[in-house]
Motif scaffolding. Structure first.
Motif, PDB file in Angstrom:
ATOM      1  N   GLU A  21      -5.085   1.503   6.303  1.00 30.19           N
ATOM      2  CA  GLU A  21      -5.096   1.914   4.898  1.00 30.19           C
ATOM      3  C   GLU A  21      -3.946   1.281   4.118  1.00 30.19           C
ATOM      4  OE1 GLU A  21      -7.349   3.969   3.334  1.00 30.19           O
ATOM      5  OE2 GLU A  21      -8.466   3.984   5.208  1.00 30.19           O
ATOM      6  N   TRP A  22      -2.851   0.991   4.771  1.00 29.04           N
ATOM      7  CA  TRP A  22      -1.622   0.522   4.109  1.00 29.04           C
ATOM      8  C   TRP A  22      -1.569  -0.989   3.995  1.00 29.04           C
ATOM      9  CZ3 TRP A  22      -1.026   4.674   1.914  1.00 29.04           C
ATOM     10  CH2 TRP A  22      -1.333   5.863   2.568  1.00 29.04           C
ATOM     11  N   PHE A  23      -2.604  -1.647   4.480  1.00 26.98           N
ATOM     12  CA  PHE A  23      -2.704  -3.106   4.396  1.00 26.98           C
ATOM     13  C   PHE A  23      -4.075  -3.473   3.839  1.00 26.98           C
ATOM     14  CE2 PHE A  23       0.195  -1.891   7.721  1.00 26.98           C
ATOM     15  CZ  PHE A  23       1.325  -2.592   7.365  1.00 26.98           C
ATOM     16  N   PRO A  24      -4.379  -3.004   2.618  1.00 24.73           N
ATOM     17  CA  PRO A  24      -5.714  -3.188   2.047  1.00 24.73           C
ATOM     18  C   PRO A  24      -6.009  -4.638   1.704  1.00 24.73           C
ATOM     19  CG  PRO A  24      -4.238  -2.235   0.427  1.00 24.73           C
ATOM     20  CD  PRO A  24      -3.482  -2.289   1.722  1.00 24.73           C
ATOM     21  N   GLU A  25      -7.292  -4.969   1.775  1.00 26.24           N
ATOM     22  CA  GLU A  25      -7.732  -6.328   1.466  1.00 26.24           C
ATOM     23  C   GLU A  25      -8.417  -6.417   0.108  1.00 26.24           C
ATOM     24  OE1 GLU A  25      -9.888  -8.085   4.668  1.00 26.24           O
ATOM     25  OE2 GLU A  25      -8.477  -7.351   6.156  1.00 26.24           O
TER      26      GLU A  25
END
Length: 83
Positions: free
Chosen positions: A19-23
């Motif tokens: 969730e903390w590295f969204p694309e």
């Protein structure tokens, strides 16, 4: 209290790590919405800024303290300029 005791209260500890590295921009919005409800947002952002001191956006990763990597880099730049 250790410097990272706030992590046990952080909402991100209860949500999947991806969730903390969204694309996507929608993913960014969703992660930031979680951060804004988090009781640890201030401590999280302070830890991120301290850990990333002197780094540019390319060396910062993910959403931390309710800000994107670019937003944190900009905040660091503004703080350094004001000092």
């Amino acid at each position: 209290m250790t410097s990272h005791d706030w992590e046990t209260d952080a909402l991100c500890a209860q949500v999947g790590g991806d969730e903390w590295f969204p694309e996507s921009s929608q993913g960014v919005s969703e992660a930031i919405a979680i951060c804004r409800r988090c009781p640890a947002i201030t401590a999280c952002l302070a830890a991120a800024m301290a850990e990333e001191a002197g780094l540019g956006p390319a060396h910062r990763h993910g959403i931390r303290g309710g800000l994107t990597r670019r937003q944190r880099a900009e905040r660091a730049r503004k703080t350094a300029t004001a000092a």
